[in-house]
Design an enzyme around this catalytic site. Structure first.
Site, PDB file in Angstrom:
ATOM      1  N   ASN A  54       0.345  -1.140  -0.673  1.00  0.00           N
ATOM      2  CA  ASN A  54      -0.014  -0.140   0.206  1.00  0.00           C
ATOM      3  C   ASN A  54       0.757   1.012  -0.037  1.00  0.00           C
ATOM      4  O   ASN A  54       1.760   1.558   0.997  1.00  0.00           O
ATOM      5  CB  ASN A  54      -0.945   0.082   1.452  1.00  0.00           C
ATOM      6  CG  ASN A  54      -2.332  -0.908   1.372  1.00  0.00           C
ATOM      7  OD1 ASN A  54      -2.832  -1.017   0.423  1.00  0.00           O
ATOM      8  ND2 ASN A  54      -2.500  -1.649   2.008  1.00  0.00           N
ATOM      9  N   HIS A  55       0.612   2.186  -0.723  1.00  0.00           N
ATOM     10  CA  HIS A  55       0.623   3.325  -0.393  1.00  0.00           C
ATOM     11  C   HIS A  55       0.086   4.925   0.224  1.00  0.00           C
ATOM     12  O   HIS A  55      -1.248   4.603  -0.132  1.00  0.00           O
ATOM     13  CB  HIS A  55       1.023   3.699  -2.160  1.00  0.00           C
ATOM     14  CG  HIS A  55       3.187   2.838  -2.716  1.00  0.00           C
ATOM     15  ND1 HIS A  55       3.516   3.673  -3.318  1.00  0.00           N
ATOM     16  CD2 HIS A  55       2.992   1.488  -2.207  1.00  0.00           C
ATOM     17  CE1 HIS A  55       4.131   2.334  -3.982  1.00  0.00           C
ATOM     18  NE2 HIS A  55       3.758   1.630  -3.002  1.00  0.00           N
ATOM     19  N   LEU A  56       1.344   5.861   0.261  1.00  0.00           N
ATOM     20  CA  LEU A  56       0.322   6.801   0.728  1.00  0.00           C
ATOM     21  C   LEU A  56      -0.625   7.442  -0.392  1.00  0.00           C
ATOM     22  O   LEU A  56       0.017   7.851  -0.902  1.00  0.00           O
ATOM     23  CB  LEU A  56      -0.020   7.921   1.726  1.00  0.00           C
ATOM     24  CG  LEU A  56       0.052   9.071   2.619  1.00  0.00           C
ATOM     25  CD1 LEU A  56      -0.745   7.665   3.893  1.00  0.00           C
ATOM     26  CD2 LEU A  56       0.513   9.923   3.048  1.00  0.00           C
TER      27      LEU A  56
ATOM     28  N   THR B 128       2.259   9.600  -4.879  1.00  0.00           N
ATOM     29  CA  THR B 128       2.193   7.614  -4.086  1.00  0.00           C
ATOM     30  C   THR B 128       3.772   7.604  -4.054  1.00  0.00           C
ATOM     31  O   THR B 128       3.775   6.363  -3.402  1.00  0.00           O
ATOM     32  CB  THR B 128       0.835   6.628  -4.729  1.00  0.00           C
ATOM     33  OG1 THR B 128       2.183   7.468  -5.691  1.00  0.00           O
ATOM     34  CG2 THR B 128      -0.127   8.210  -4.586  1.00  0.00           C
TER      35      THR B 128
END
Length: 293
Positions: A156-158, A164
């Site tokens: 997962n990436h912000l 991102t």
């Protein structure tokens, strides 16, 4: 006699009869000497029909091989401690018996089917970092096709910022400028219920929850939860129908047939392949009561 002791016994018999591993494999109708090699090392079990052929071939008695401690009193049936439940089909592996990561939890009799290495299931659980403590949990009697991928929370990436890009993982100096651990997206554990059938090349995104008895079509990408006893396909994976009516589903979820002792399940396999839920309930209850006497 455990598998290693049994393997040593097989090797002794082979050498005493001046046979190579390939010659013994040919005599027992195995396709490769590697199967004999794994049996002798105690990695694989020898199936009951092959043992009987061995007994006939070398004029052995059943007691010579101590068969009851090799295959159990029944000398047949499902053995949850086997890596390959059918030693002649090495593309099917009980996943629980090849797992090394503590954050992967697999139920009994759940298998992975892959000609490229059924015992390499962990390679298909990606971005799984111990410090995140997210778990992959799969129930009992699941059937998982080749090429599956479980993408875990480490991927997962912000997404709330203007980029991102994960700068911090490439430079320790940038850690102070990067989002704190608490701000990173975390979807929780990925959970598959019991008796779930997963087709080939299915991808699971982080944190999805799959109910008992679900069927997922090949090449699907599962990005959201799927309710029990549904059939779901596609990218994104969506439910196309229920497997049974609501009353039957409710009874199945209450019954939890997969939690019964394996001896009772084996007695009722014919009923599991039928569609009469009431007949299965009655039979399991009757056999369960008998087992307590």
């Amino acid at each position: 006699m455990d598998k290693k002791e049994f393997g040593k016994k097989i090797k002794e018999i082979r050498l005493r009869n001046k046979m190579s591993q390939q010659e013994l494999a040919n005599s027992l109708a195995y396709t490769s000497r590697s199967t004999i090699n794994k049996i002798e090392k105690g990695i694989n079990e020898m199936s009951y029909d092959k043992i009987m052929k061995l007994v006939e071939l070398f004029g052995l008695s059943r007691d010579d091989l101590n068969l009851k401690t090799v295959h159990g009193d029944k000398l047949a049936g499902l053995r949850k401690d086997a890596l390959y439940p059918n030693p002649e089909i090495e593309e099917i592996c009980y996943i629980k018996n090849c797992i090394t990561r503590k954050n992967i939890i697999i139920g009994d009799y759940t298998y992975y089917d892959d000609k490229k290495g059924a015992d390499l299931f962990e390679n298909h659980v990606t971005h799984h970092y111990e410090f995140l403590n997210d778990k992959l949990i799969i129930g009992k009697f699941c059937q998982i096709g080749a090429g599956v991928e479980f993408i875990m929370n480490g991927a997962n990436h912000l997404m709330s910022g203007l980029t991102t890009y994960p700068f911090n993982i490439f430079s320790k100096d940038l850690n102070q400028k990067s989002p704190s651990f608490e701000k990173l997206p975390f979807k929780g554990d990925t959970i598959l219920g019991n008796d779930v059938w997963v087709g080939q090349n299915v991808t699971f995104l982080p944190g999805v929850k799959i109910g008992d008895g679900v069927i997922i079509g090949a090449n699907s990408v599962v990005a959201s939860d799927i309710p029990p006893y549904s059939i779901a396909v596609g990218n994104p994976c969506k439910v196309i129908k229920k497997r049974f009516d609501d009353e039957t589903i409710e009874k199945l979820l209450k019954l939890k047939w997969w939690d019964y002792p394996i001896e009772i399940i084996e007695k009722n396999i014919d009923k599991l392949f039928e569609s009469n839920i009431d007949s299965l309930i009655e039979s399991l209850k009757e056999d369960g009561e008998k087992s307590l006497k």
